[in-house]
Design an enzyme around this catalytic site. Sequence first.
Site, mmCIF file in Angstrom:
data_model
loop_
_atom_site.group_PDB
_atom_site.id
_atom_site.type_symbol
_atom_site.label_atom_id
_atom_site.label_comp_id
_atom_site.label_asym_id
_atom_site.label_seq_id
_atom_site.Cartn_x
_atom_site.Cartn_y
_atom_site.Cartn_z
ATOM 1 N N GLY A 41 5.348 12.768 -0.272
ATOM 2 C CA GLY A 41 5.987 11.692 0.496
ATOM 3 C C GLY A 41 6.305 10.571 -0.478
ATOM 4 O O GLY A 41 5.472 10.220 -1.318
ATOM 5 N N ASP A 255 10.136 7.944 -7.815
ATOM 6 C CA ASP A 255 8.892 7.374 -7.268
ATOM 7 C C ASP A 255 8.075 6.728 -8.390
ATOM 8 O O ASP A 255 7.516 5.641 -8.223
ATOM 9 C CB ASP A 255 8.049 8.463 -6.587
ATOM 10 C CG ASP A 255 8.738 9.015 -5.344
ATOM 11 O OD1 ASP A 255 9.584 8.314 -4.772
ATOM 12 O OD2 ASP A 255 8.426 10.158 -4.963
#
Length: 306
Positions: A41, A255
């Site tokens: 995620g 990320d």
Amino acid sequence: MQKDKIVVFGSFVVDLTSWAGHLPVAGETVKGSMFKMGPGGKGSNQAVAVHRAGGDVTMVTKVGDDVFGRVALDFYKNEGMNTDYIFIDKKTGTGSALIMVDENTGQNQILVVSGACDKITPEEVDSTESLIDEAKIVLLQLEINMDAIERVINMAHAKGKTIVLNTAPAQKLPDSLLQKVDIVTPNEIEAGALCDMTVENEQDARKAAQILLDKGVRNVVITLGKNGVFVMTPEKHELIPAKKVKAVDTTGAGDAFNGGFVTALAEGKDIFEAARFGNIVGALSVTKIGTAPAMPYRDEIDSFVQ
Ligand code: ADP
């Protein structure tokens, strides 16, 4: 060293990754060679990147009351991260991503079910108020329900917090939302989606960044993969070239970049210096396989700098 608090408000899903000699076509069953389960995620990956880079971060997300939810809690505890704001959904299961990778070409197919983290309620957002009060920076992505994202942004904006929005996955956003954001951090595809254009090089990035400034975003940071990062503020702009590394797996690079970027902002660095730091964290992450497990620790980052 200055170390302001960071809140990451975003997704947690369990990545279920299988590798095989080729990807199955519809109706085909393929015998794979390897399977791995791990935390994933974008929100969670970015929070882990901040934590490992030395930032003071609290992750806010929602998981199901199930085995995958415990994967999240066990992982954060193991990393030494705060789990006070991991909401538990009694009805909806934890999000998951089924990832199939062709081990010859590296191509993949991914099916994400956001699950519980797509069901964050207004009451849950409101219960983070004291956490946001204490923080300087709030980092969000677009993998949780939009009404929660808007509510967090409205709250953080009203409190004068620095809002960093990683506009991933790609989608269009209303100007009214962008105007409350201090820094957007799209990659090329996401910048293209925000500006209705194709972004493939520095020139395109510059054009897209200007469009975003004109829409009312205060600062724009566009990641360009192996070409580095393009940063534009109202005063100046700069292309920061990527660090030369041996890339083995580029998933999660964005990320890593975002985690590194906000960590440096929280240490008082300006946007350009923070992007340089994020650029190093992004580069180090592509030298390892995986997303969260590939996030570099501060000592690795510091020794790379030297
Ligand atoms: P995303 O993963 O969201 O698509 P990018 O591919 O733009 O994001 O990568 C984010 C950042 O990670 C880049 O701006 C750069 O700093 C770093 N990075 C990505 N790929 C490489 C690479 N091959 N070599 C060095 N740095 C890289």
